[in-house]
Design an enzyme around this catalytic site. Structure first.
Site, PDB file in Angstrom:
ATOM      1  N   CYS A 178       0.833  -1.210   0.000  1.00  0.00           N
ATOM      2  CA  CYS A 178       0.000   0.000   0.000  1.00  0.00           C
ATOM      3  C   CYS A 178       0.864   1.255   0.000  1.00  0.00           C
ATOM      4  O   CYS A 178       1.895   1.324   0.661  1.00  0.00           O
ATOM      5  CB  CYS A 178      -0.919  -0.021   1.222  1.00  0.00           C
ATOM      6  SG  CYS A 178      -2.082   1.360   1.249  1.00  0.00           S
ATOM      7  N   CYS A 221       0.215   4.675   7.149  1.00  0.00           N
ATOM      8  CA  CYS A 221      -0.455   4.494   8.445  1.00  0.00           C
ATOM      9  C   CYS A 221       0.493   3.761   9.403  1.00  0.00           C
ATOM     10  O   CYS A 221       0.941   2.641   9.113  1.00  0.00           O
ATOM     11  CB  CYS A 221      -1.755   3.722   8.256  1.00  0.00           C
ATOM     12  SG  CYS A 221      -2.766   4.401   6.905  1.00  0.00           S
ATOM     13  N   CYS A 270       0.269  -0.041  10.409  1.00  0.00           N
ATOM     14  CA  CYS A 270      -0.144  -1.038   9.414  1.00  0.00           C
ATOM     15  C   CYS A 270       1.011  -1.841   8.822  1.00  0.00           C
ATOM     16  O   CYS A 270       2.005  -1.285   8.332  1.00  0.00           O
ATOM     17  CB  CYS A 270      -0.923  -0.360   8.287  1.00  0.00           C
ATOM     18  SG  CYS A 270      -1.729  -1.551   7.196  1.00  0.00           S
ATOM     19  N   CYS A 329     -16.359  -9.687   5.509  1.00  0.00           N
ATOM     20  CA  CYS A 329     -15.717  -8.392   5.256  1.00  0.00           C
ATOM     21  C   CYS A 329     -14.451  -8.585   4.435  1.00  0.00           C
ATOM     22  O   CYS A 329     -13.535  -9.296   4.867  1.00  0.00           O
ATOM     23  CB  CYS A 329     -15.330  -7.727   6.574  1.00  0.00           C
ATOM     24  SG  CYS A 329     -16.662  -7.627   7.735  1.00  0.00           S
ATOM     25  N   CYS A 345     -19.416  -6.682   3.378  1.00  0.00           N
ATOM     26  CA  CYS A 345     -18.729  -5.459   3.764  1.00  0.00           C
ATOM     27  C   CYS A 345     -17.418  -5.436   2.994  1.00  0.00           C
ATOM     28  O   CYS A 345     -16.791  -6.494   2.818  1.00  0.00           O
ATOM     29  CB  CYS A 345     -18.449  -5.479   5.266  1.00  0.00           C
ATOM     30  SG  CYS A 345     -17.556  -4.014   5.847  1.00  0.00           S
ATOM     31  N   CYS A 388     -19.589   1.278   8.338  1.00  0.00           N
ATOM     32  CA  CYS A 388     -18.841   0.655   9.426  1.00  0.00           C
ATOM     33  C   CYS A 388     -17.638   1.570   9.652  1.00  0.00           C
ATOM     34  O   CYS A 388     -16.792   1.701   8.762  1.00  0.00           O
ATOM     35  CB  CYS A 388     -18.406  -0.749   9.014  1.00  0.00           C
ATOM     36  SG  CYS A 388     -17.281  -1.510  10.199  1.00  0.00           S
ATOM     37  N   ARG A 433     -18.192  -3.159  17.768  1.00  0.00           N
ATOM     38  CA  ARG A 433     -17.415  -4.389  17.531  1.00  0.00           C
ATOM     39  C   ARG A 433     -16.106  -4.377  18.318  1.00  0.00           C
ATOM     40  O   ARG A 433     -15.288  -3.463  18.185  1.00  0.00           O
ATOM     41  CB  ARG A 433     -17.143  -4.583  16.038  1.00  0.00           C
ATOM     42  CG  ARG A 433     -16.425  -5.912  15.757  1.00  0.00           C
ATOM     43  CD  ARG A 433     -16.329  -6.256  14.272  1.00  0.00           C
ATOM     44  NE  ARG A 433     -17.623  -6.206  13.652  1.00  0.00           N
ATOM     45  CZ  ARG A 433     -17.972  -5.320  12.729  1.00  0.00           C
ATOM     46  NH1 ARG A 433     -17.117  -4.453  12.281  1.00  0.00           N
ATOM     47  NH2 ARG A 433     -19.186  -5.328  12.233  1.00  0.00           N
TER      48      ARG A 433
END
Ligand code: SAM
Ligand code: DTB
Ligand code: SF4
Length: 324
Positions: free
Chosen positions: A63, A67, A70, A108, A139, A199, A271
């Site tokens: 990616c 972040c 991550c 998801c 999702c 979400c 969640r």
């Protein structure tokens, strides 16, 4: 004696949450906060029921974003994650069928993209149609969306789009510099306008302060309407990422965060998300008492481990909880 923050809002009134009013909740004595969370929880949900979602990483690593938590950021090469390109539809369907057969009600699919390219979306649309055809809620979490992309996902029958605020506004730039929280809100607006449920939650335990956690919860609760699903993740510290050595969060502070989410977003599913693998059964039970009523179910999250399904089955059984 109850303090003001411990007193529930009168019936029929709505509360506008600010960072200050959420911080007042965080600062309640633990028993008062839990009592308030239980009151709200029992008014809006079955306190003995938990929803189960299963995650699958449909495109892993590489990616462009930075972040700090991550494993999938290309620049975090010391995390040593093997990259995988977008999966084939039939592999995804096989994983979804297995998740359904084990009892998940939502599937998801997560992709490590800054955002999807139009040509990638075609395959994701096919995945959504096929997974929905299995009778599962769908999702996806694909990063930032361009104009028209949310409509395509809605057309494919997508139920939920996951896109987290991740942390309070004042701390965002300390964790992520390649996009802004305003970019996140922009995508959330596109998702809402396309009629897809949201979400949206965040991560705690990244070295942020309690006021930052209060801002995050207030920002989520102030969305109109609030997200239908609110994942509260505890940082899974991943070697090779900038946050690998973040100071561990007091477990009671994690429970407080769940309770604040429950009180401020009464109707949402809250969640208990990443981080369960390293939580004791007792801590998870406290999270359910604080109002968590959804979990990720399955031995893996996206790239990190999750509590094993057999352990979850045993825990829910010991607590007399049913699943939906
Ligand atoms: N690229 C997309 C995005 O950023 O929205 C989708 C995938 S991203 C991995 C989904 C969410 O996973 C992030 O927003 C973050 O809240 C959560 N997450 C990622 N790594 C994590 C970690 N190490 N611990 C806890 N939560 C994490
Ligand atoms: C969310 O809030 N948590 C999930 C889901 N949305 C996509 C992801 C957690 C990822 C944990 C770290 C990993 O597996 O790499
Ligand atoms: Fe990871 Fe998503 Fe950030 Fe990419 S955008 S680095 S996948 S959290």
């Amino acid at each position: 004696m109850q303090t003001d923050a411990a007193r529930p809002a009168p019936a029929g009134t709505t509360t506008r949450w600010t960072a200050a009013s959420v911080l007042a909740l965080f600062e309640l004595p633990f028993a008062d906060l839990m009592h308030r969370a239980q009151e709200v929880h029992r008014r809006h949900h079955d306190p003995n029921a938990v929803q189960r979602s299963t995650l699958l990483s449909i495109k892993t690593g590489g990616c462009s974003e930075d972040c700090g938590y991550c494993s999938q950021a290309a620049r975090h090469h010391e995390a040593n994650l093997a990259r995988e390109s977008l999966m084939e539809v039939d592999e995804v369907v096989a994983a979804a069928r297995a998740a359904r057969d084990k009892g998940a009600s939502r599937f998801c699919m997560g992709a490590a993209w800054r955002g999807p390219k139009d040509r990638d979306l075609e395959r994701v649309e096919a995945m959504i149609r096929a997974v929905k055809g299995l009778g599962l809620e769908t999702c996806v979490t694909l990063g930032m969306l361009q104009d028209g992309q949310a409509e395509r996902l809605a057309e494919a029958g997508l139920d939920y789009y996951n896109h987290n605020l991740d942390t309070g506004a004042e701390f965002y730039g300390r964790v992520i510099t390649t996009h802004t929280q305003a970019d996140r809100f922009d995508t959330l607006e596109k998702v809402r306008d396309a009629g897809i449920k949201i979400c949206c939650g965040g991560i705690v335990g990244m070295g942020e302060t309690r006021p930052v956690r209060a801002t995050l919860i207030a920002q989520l609760a102030s969305m109109a309407p609030p997200p239908e699903s609110v994942p509260i993740n505890e940082l899974v510290p991943i070697p090779g990422t900038p946050l690998a050595d973040a100071p561990p969060l007091d477990p009671f502070e994690f429970v407080r965060t769940i309770a604040c989410a429950r009180i401020t977003m009464p109707e949402s599913l809250v969640r208990l998300s990443a981080g369960r693998e390293s939580m004791s059964d007792e801590l998870q039970a406290l999270c359910f008492l604080a109002g968590a009523n959804s979990i990720f179910y399955g031995d893996k999250l996206l790239t990190a481990g999750n509590a094993e399904a057999a352990r979850d089955d045993a825990l829910l059984n010991r607590l007399g909880m049913r699943t939906f």
